[in-house]
Write a protein that holds these residues in place. Structure first.
Motif, PDB file in Angstrom:
ATOM      1  N   MET A 128      -6.946  -2.600  -7.182  1.00 60.05           N
ATOM      2  CA  MET A 128      -5.672  -3.392  -7.033  1.00 60.05           C
ATOM      3  C   MET A 128      -4.503  -2.438  -6.558  1.00 60.05           C
ATOM      4  N   VAL A 129      -4.440  -1.075  -6.956  1.00 59.14           N
ATOM      5  CA  VAL A 129      -3.819  -0.167  -6.446  1.00 59.14           C
ATOM      6  C   VAL A 129      -4.075   0.152  -5.127  1.00 59.14           C
ATOM      7  N   ALA A 130      -5.281   0.036  -4.770  1.00 57.65           N
ATOM      8  CA  ALA A 130      -5.779   0.405  -3.297  1.00 57.65           C
ATOM      9  C   ALA A 130      -5.636  -0.712  -2.461  1.00 57.65           C
ATOM     10  N   GLY A 131      -5.512  -1.876  -2.982  1.00 56.06           N
ATOM     11  CA  GLY A 131      -5.233  -3.280  -2.158  1.00 56.06           C
ATOM     12  C   GLY A 131      -6.576  -3.818  -1.876  1.00 56.06           C
ATOM     13  N   LEU A 132      -7.769  -3.427  -2.578  1.00 55.62           N
ATOM     14  CA  LEU A 132      -9.019  -3.955  -2.209  1.00 55.62           C
ATOM     15  C   LEU A 132      -9.440  -4.926  -3.312  1.00 55.62           C
TER      16      LEU A 132
END
Ligand SMILES: Nc1ncnc2c1ncn2[C@@H]1O[C@H](COP(=O)(O)OP(=O)(O)OP(=O)(O)O)[C@@H](O)[C@H]1O
Ligand SMILES: [Mg+2]
Length: 352
Positions: A48-52
């Protein structure tokens, strides 16, 4: 400033909620480690931090930017996975430079950045090789090099060392610590490994079932766990737990065959508690006979004695050196009262 802030983030896959409102602040330059049992949501939170993974509710802030709805490529992060995911037909240098090439950077810039990453990771002798001619540890270094070349503000690692054998893990762990010192970027690192968590982190986040159980510096979690779960999760071998009952000014512990007078605020008499005792804080008393030695394990520097308590409960005592007592022998157990933890048996919360 490129810290990372999670504001009440929630993740649902269809009807199934796996992250239940997580609030977390990771400071600029911090090394933050997520630990917790399999399936607790470590990878999901990192993704979620990575945007994946899309964030269902709440916000993700990196630096001063709300990136919740941004693409991974716009977030200034680079992720390193457990499987190295290198391109087999490209050399080490091409693998590391590929991201920059795709975003149209000039050849000279790519060459400089690859050379810099190669220097940091000691990959110079391998730059012209293909991944299949590298060891596991060298491949993982290339995967880390690829992240460095992109110059991210935040590095994300999802169990990067779990495919490596024990010796290489230790070596790579030290390299990652060195990398963090040298680059100084914010890093978020997921692991199952106690030692990695304790040694690498400035801040450990203990997760369970999609919720944060406790956040703190490694030694603070070790010395001062908020609940039974964190007490049992941090430390290896795990904390022993023995059932106890609160009496008048003491706790009676059948598993020790005696009452303990501990300096915590005890609840009302009759209340059930769990007494937490770390193996490394206990010592065997060869003159006692309350406990039966079931098994001893000598690891070299330390030995573990597995004991059966008078209550039938089991506990482990760690001793320096190769203390060996025969299985079946009777021993006593010395308990340091200042290192005894009490947890309410109903709420699992620590009694202080
Ligand atoms: N795409 C998906 N669809 C449905 N459920 C998912 C999906 N991805 C993950 N989950 C569920 O979300 C929960 C958290 O998974 P996650 O991979 O984050 O756990 P983890 O803590 O990284 O575990 P491990 O230590 O085994 O890697 C699990 O119950 C998992 O089954
Ligand atoms: Mg995972």
């Amino acid at each position: 400033m490129t810290g990372v802030i999670l504001n009440n983030v929630v993740k649902r896959f269809g009807d199934v909620q796996v992250i239940h409102g997580v609030d977390l602040e990771i400071e600029d330059g911090e090394f933050c480690v997520f630990v917790g049992p399999s399936g607790c949501g470590k990878s999901t939170l990192l993704r979620m931090v990575a945007g994946l993974e899309e964030t269902t509710e709440g916000t993700v802030v990196i630096g001063a930017r709300d990136v919740t709805r941004m693409d991974p490529s716009e977030r200034g992060v680079a992720m390193v996975f457990q499987t190295y995911a290198l391109y087999p037909h490209m050399t080490v240098a091409e693998n590391m430079g590929f991201g920059l090439k795709m975003t149209g950077h000039p050849k000279e810039t790519i060459r400089e950045k690859v050379a810099e990453a190669s220097r940091i990771l000691k990959l110079d002798p391998y730059l012209d090789r293909r991944p299949k001619a590298l060891s596991g540890g060298q491949r993982q270094r290339v995967a880390i090099g690829r992240a460095i070349v992109r110059g991210p503000e935040v590095f994300l690692f999802d169990e990067p060392l779990s495919n490596l054998d024990a010796e290489l893990r230790v070596e790579m762990r030290v390299e990652i610590a060195r990398l963090h010192r040298e680059i100084g970027a914010t890093m978020i690192y997921v692991t199952h490994d106690q030692t990695e968590a304790m040694t690498l982190a400035n801040k450990i986040v203990v997760l369970r079932d999609g919720r944060i159980e406790q956040v703190g510096r490694p030694m603070d979690l070790y010395r001062d766990p908020d609940n039974k779960f964190v007490g049992g999760f941090i430390g290896s071998p795990s904390m022993n737990f023995l059932a106890g009952t609160v009496g008048a000014g003491h706790v009676s512990v059948p598993g020790l065959g005696r009452d303990l007078t501990v300096s915590v605020n005890l609840p009302e008499a009759g209340r059930a508690v769990n007494v937490g005792l770390r193996p490394e804080h206990l010592t065997l008393d060869p003159n006692g006979e309350s406990h039966v030695v079931e098994l001893t394990e000598a690891l070299g520097g330390v030995s573990y004695a597995h004991l059966v308590a008078p209550s039938g409960e089991r506990l482990i005592v760690e001793e320096r050196g190769d203390f060996r007592t025969d299985a079946g022998a009777r021993v006593g157990v010395d308990v340091p009262l200042d290192k005894t933890f009490l947890f309410d048996a109903q709420t699992d919360l620590r009694l202080r």
